[in-house]
Design a protein around this motif. Sequence first.
Motif, short mmCIF file in Angstrom:
data_model
loop_
_atom_site.label_atom_id
_atom_site.label_comp_id
_atom_site.label_asym_id
_atom_site.label_seq_id
_atom_site.Cartn_x
_atom_site.Cartn_y
_atom_site.Cartn_z
N GLN A 172 -2.27 5.05 -7.95
CA GLN A 172 -1.54 4.85 -6.69
C GLN A 172 -0.99 3.44 -6.59
O GLN A 172 0.12 3.22 -6.12
CB GLN A 172 -2.47 5.09 -5.50
CG GLN A 172 -2.73 6.54 -5.20
CD GLN A 172 -3.68 6.68 -4.03
OE1 GLN A 172 -3.73 5.83 -3.15
NE2 GLN A 172 -4.46 7.74 -4.02
N LEU A 173 -1.79 2.49 -7.01
CA LEU A 173 -1.34 1.09 -6.92
C LEU A 173 -0.18 0.85 -7.87
O LEU A 173 0.79 0.16 -7.54
CB LEU A 173 -2.49 0.13 -7.23
CG LEU A 173 -3.61 0.09 -6.20
CD1 LEU A 173 -4.73 -0.84 -6.67
CD2 LEU A 173 -3.11 -0.36 -4.82
N ARG A 174 -0.27 1.43 -9.06
CA ARG A 174 0.80 1.26 -10.04
C ARG A 174 2.12 1.83 -9.51
O ARG A 174 3.18 1.27 -9.70
CB ARG A 174 0.44 1.94 -11.37
CG ARG A 174 -0.20 0.98 -12.38
CD ARG A 174 -0.30 1.60 -13.76
NE ARG A 174 -1.28 2.66 -13.80
CZ ARG A 174 -2.58 2.45 -14.02
NH1 ARG A 174 -3.03 1.24 -14.24
NH2 ARG A 174 -3.43 3.45 -14.03
N GLU A 175 2.00 2.96 -8.81
CA GLU A 175 3.22 3.63 -8.34
C GLU A 175 3.74 3.06 -7.03
O GLU A 175 4.86 3.32 -6.63
CB GLU A 175 2.93 5.12 -8.16
CG GLU A 175 2.81 5.84 -9.48
CD GLU A 175 2.37 7.28 -9.32
OE1 GLU A 175 2.16 7.71 -8.16
OE2 GLU A 175 2.22 7.94 -10.36
N GLY A 176 2.90 2.29 -6.34
CA GLY A 176 3.26 1.81 -5.00
C GLY A 176 4.45 0.86 -5.05
O GLY A 176 4.71 0.19 -6.04
N THR A 177 5.17 0.82 -3.93
CA THR A 177 6.28 -0.13 -3.82
C THR A 177 6.02 -1.03 -2.61
O THR A 177 5.12 -0.78 -1.83
CB THR A 177 7.61 0.61 -3.62
OG1 THR A 177 7.45 1.48 -2.49
CG2 THR A 177 7.99 1.41 -4.85
N GLY A 178 6.79 -2.10 -2.51
CA GLY A 178 6.64 -3.01 -1.37
C GLY A 178 5.71 -4.16 -1.72
O GLY A 178 5.04 -4.15 -2.75
N PRO A 179 5.67 -5.16 -0.86
CA PRO A 179 4.88 -6.37 -1.15
C PRO A 179 3.38 -6.09 -1.15
O PRO A 179 2.88 -5.32 -0.33
CB PRO A 179 5.26 -7.33 -0.02
CG PRO A 179 5.85 -6.48 1.05
CD PRO A 179 6.40 -5.25 0.42
N VAL A 180 2.69 -6.71 -2.08
CA VAL A 180 1.24 -6.50 -2.24
C VAL A 180 0.56 -7.86 -2.40
O VAL A 180 1.11 -8.76 -3.04
CB VAL A 180 0.92 -5.68 -3.52
CG1 VAL A 180 -0.56 -5.30 -3.56
CG2 VAL A 180 1.78 -4.46 -3.62
N ARG A 181 -0.64 -7.94 -1.86
CA ARG A 181 -1.50 -9.09 -2.17
C ARG A 181 -2.88 -8.54 -2.50
O ARG A 181 -3.33 -7.56 -1.90
CB ARG A 181 -1.65 -10.03 -0.97
CG ARG A 181 -0.38 -10.73 -0.56
CD ARG A 181 -0.66 -11.66 0.59
NE ARG A 181 0.56 -12.01 1.30
CZ ARG A 181 1.11 -13.22 1.29
NH1 ARG A 181 0.53 -14.20 0.61
NH2 ARG A 181 2.20 -13.47 1.98
#
Length: 485
Positions: A172-181
């Motif tokens: 899920q994290l790999r596929e996610g879009t948008g800013p991440v911290r």
Amino acid sequence: MAEELTPEIPEEEEQPIKQRKNGLYPGVSDELAENMTTGWADTELHDLQPIAQAPHTAARRAALSERFPGERLVIPAGNLKTRSNDTEYAFRASTEYAYLTGDQSEDGVLVLEPHGEGHRATVYLLPRSNRENGEFWLSGQGELWVGRRHSLAEAEQLLGIPAKDVRELPEQLREGTGPVRAVRGHDAGIEAALTDKVTAERDEELRVYLSEARAVKDEFEIGELQKACDSTARGFEDVVRVLDKAEATSERYIEGTFFLRARVEGNDIGYGSICAAGPHATTLHWVRNDGPVRSGELLLLDAGVETHSLYTADITRTLPVNGRFNELQRKIYDAVYESQEAGIAAVKPGAKYRDFHHAAQRVLAERLVEWGLLEGPVERVLELGLQRRWTLHGTGHMLGMDVHDCAAARTEAYVEGTLEPGMCLTVEPGLYFQADDLTVPEEYRGIGVRIEDDILVTEDGNRNLSAALPRQADEVEAWMASLKG
Ligand code: GLY
Ligand code: MN
Ligand code: MN
């Protein structure tokens, strides 16, 4: 883990062994595999009450959400760390994760997903072990090996946070879009999944925020710190009662005695216990604890119980092994005590954080000049920092889930900041005369004294959470005498 405890795999050639369909567990007969899937009771727990800190963790997540609107925030608990071969250190969840969830599961991850004006929190956990595919008894993380975990439904009730299977998270994290911290340094797998989505600078801002957020303790945290101090005080009493056994063995007897209290009443020790007898007391972080304990010398014991919710005390007492200070020991002890008194008096709301350090250092500089170890005037000594040859360290630090709490806070928010009610800090001046210090008279050499208490800033001053342990020299002697009977 002893070898005989590895999963048993039948070896006899005559036994008909077929590969499991998933190929994971060669050597297990279908009959046994089938047998192990059945005959187990449903142990799901229902109507669980939320953990005591749940309202507080919710408030902490709300504040975090407000600070980073529109960004996905990833806070891992961390993984087991190898000690040697297939043995691991006892797991201790990351402070950031435990602070925001109240949970301490290894491999857990908290994710705050942008949602409307704020975020939606989900805690990702390893669920209960599957009994159909053999995982629960054949995998190293299987519940028959490591113990029952909470089901995701149970975790949701306890933590007040929706829970999902952590094994789905990297994808899920790999596929996610948008800013991440993300909070770094705890879970390499999660970091790998985010590698092209985060930057060190932006992650550091998250770490700094979480460090500063912990400076002011809430009601639950203050209660936990008091518990930690109370348990630690009992641990110190335990040590005094067995000083004769330590004399017959080594500092390790003291370490083990305190550890017993920490494990029985709390989660663990909050940091390596410093059990420093005689000249070892002049080594600031003496944790080898393998030296002799001798009558006539001092024992510097710096130790803290960490509670089940991971708040630690950090207390030091310097005790005469035979129960009575000699004249020189007492002179040095009294100087440190007066220094600590001046430091504690400077802890109040509105004071600058550095005030207590300066107040404590001034007293020590005055004594060192009085004793002829430094040439006055005291102002010059302080200006040049000459007393530091024997005072060595800062006079204290923030205390909380980490013994050196809030360590990632910005200078302006911490050492150059202002004390506020709810902050908790140690006040721990010391004097240390090294055994090989030729600048002091011989009789001083090898004497080290530190006194450390855990001080809560209150609305109108402070409260000493570790006041259960006496500090003044006469009171220390009387307390030791009462315990030794
Ligand atoms: N026990 C470490 C310290 O006092 O800071
Ligand atoms: Mn300390
Ligand atoms: Mn300490």
